[in-house]
Design an enzyme around this catalytic site. Sequence first.
Site, PDB file in Angstrom:
ATOM      1  CG  ASN A  11     -16.359 -44.191 -33.870  1.00 40.51           C
ATOM      2  OD1 ASN A  11     -15.611 -44.942 -34.503  1.00 40.51           O
ATOM      3  ND2 ASN A  11     -15.990 -43.620 -32.730  1.00 40.51           N
ATOM      4  CD1 TRP A  12     -19.652 -48.532 -37.811  1.00 45.16           C
ATOM      5  CD2 TRP A  12     -18.565 -49.811 -39.305  1.00 45.16           C
ATOM      6  NE1 TRP A  12     -20.469 -48.706 -38.897  1.00 45.16           N
ATOM      7  CE2 TRP A  12     -19.829 -49.484 -39.832  1.00 45.16           C
ATOM      8  CE3 TRP A  12     -17.701 -50.604 -40.067  1.00 45.16           C
ATOM      9  CZ2 TRP A  12     -20.246 -49.921 -41.084  1.00 45.16           C
ATOM     10  CZ3 TRP A  12     -18.107 -51.042 -41.316  1.00 45.16           C
ATOM     11  CH2 TRP A  12     -19.379 -50.704 -41.816  1.00 45.16           C
ATOM     12  CE  LYS A  13     -16.932 -45.825 -29.960  1.00 51.11           C
ATOM     13  NZ  LYS A  13     -17.256 -45.608 -28.554  1.00 51.11           N
ATOM     14  CG  HIS A  97     -13.662 -41.071 -30.042  1.00 47.82           C
ATOM     15  ND1 HIS A  97     -13.569 -41.779 -28.861  1.00 47.82           N
ATOM     16  CD2 HIS A  97     -14.935 -41.174 -30.445  1.00 47.82           C
ATOM     17  CE1 HIS A  97     -14.762 -42.292 -28.577  1.00 47.82           C
ATOM     18  NE2 HIS A  97     -15.609 -41.939 -29.526  1.00 47.82           N
ATOM     19  CD  GLU A  99     -13.922 -45.145 -27.373  1.00 53.57           C
ATOM     20  OE1 GLU A  99     -13.703 -45.502 -28.544  1.00 53.57           O
ATOM     21  OE2 GLU A  99     -15.056 -45.217 -26.844  1.00 53.57           O
ATOM     22  CD  GLU A 169     -18.662 -39.210 -29.220  1.00 54.73           C
ATOM     23  OE1 GLU A 169     -19.515 -39.924 -29.755  1.00 54.73           O
ATOM     24  OE2 GLU A 169     -17.469 -39.548 -29.127  1.00 54.73           O
ATOM     25  N   GLY A 175     -21.060 -45.677 -24.423  1.00 54.14           N
ATOM     26  CA  GLY A 175     -21.113 -47.118 -24.225  1.00 54.14           C
ATOM     27  C   GLY A 175     -21.720 -47.549 -22.903  1.00 54.14           C
ATOM     28  CB  SER A 209     -25.851 -44.145 -24.483  1.00 55.50           C
ATOM     29  OG  SER A 209     -24.779 -44.791 -23.799  1.00 55.50           O
ATOM     30  N   GLY A 230     -21.900 -44.978 -31.688  1.00 57.54           N
ATOM     31  CA  GLY A 230     -21.023 -46.145 -31.644  1.00 57.54           C
ATOM     32  C   GLY A 230     -21.832 -47.419 -31.812  1.00 57.54           C
ATOM     33  N   GLY A 231     -22.143 -48.075 -30.699  1.00 55.65           N
ATOM     34  CA  GLY A 231     -22.775 -49.394 -30.705  1.00 55.65           C
ATOM     35  C   GLY A 231     -23.974 -49.537 -31.628  1.00 55.65           C
TER      36      GLY A 231
END
Length: 252
Positions: A11-13, A97, A99, A169, A175, A209, A230-231
Amino acid sequence: MHAARALVAGNWKMHKTIAESTAFVRELLALEPDFDAIDAVIFPPFTALAAAGEALRGSLLGLGGQTMNDADSGAFTGEISPLMLLDCGAHWVILGHSERRASCGETDAAINRKVHAALRLGLTPIVAVGESAADHAAGRTHDHVVLQTSAAFDGVTPDDVARCVVAYEPIWAIGTGLSDSPAAANNVMAQIRGSVSGLERTRILYGGSVKPDNIGQFVAQPHIDGALVGGASLGAQSFADLIANARVNATR
Ligand code: 13P
């Protein structure tokens, strides 16, 4: 029996331009990840979806949207429809998600409508659930994620539920570098799996993470079928390492 193939979803956000997205795909494919043994999907921002779809065409790398509206078209300024995702070559979509729930006010009812829309059009939804730090500390993790999961799949037949993916999640792990422990995540995911008929046949991912050096410990757990990352999904080498390390350790 659960699905046997592990799934690594990136997930590149809100990251990457069109040029950066196509460069990522070229770089990743040049690293020749073993897609025969694992499913891997990237979720670029909408602006780069079509170009990324073009760049990965003919490969086994999957493509998805980070959210969508449940309507096929209409007066919804700023929204993207399921048909538009398919038009870009995407066959996956992340729904609910945390967010989106937190900053865009997405409700369980809206997420449920989106699940129905995705299934109607042949998109595979990854339905994201997870508890806040406060709920976690108060011992409400189980109730919270089971409620979110049942609401998301309300009115969906068990066979259709089995076509979906769930991502657990914990919000406090996203993150932060503080991932949940593989055993604790596995416990929660076993409860999620038992909460809706059909989930015993689908894949449940852990997210929060996840890095190349810990993904192996997660997928080695019986109820963890992959990761939503993510990251650590943003670099081609890092994403290739996630795929390689998930493949080696996947139990099912
Ligand atoms: P991180 O891997 O950066 O913690 O993000 C997890 C996530 O929210 C994926 O959807």
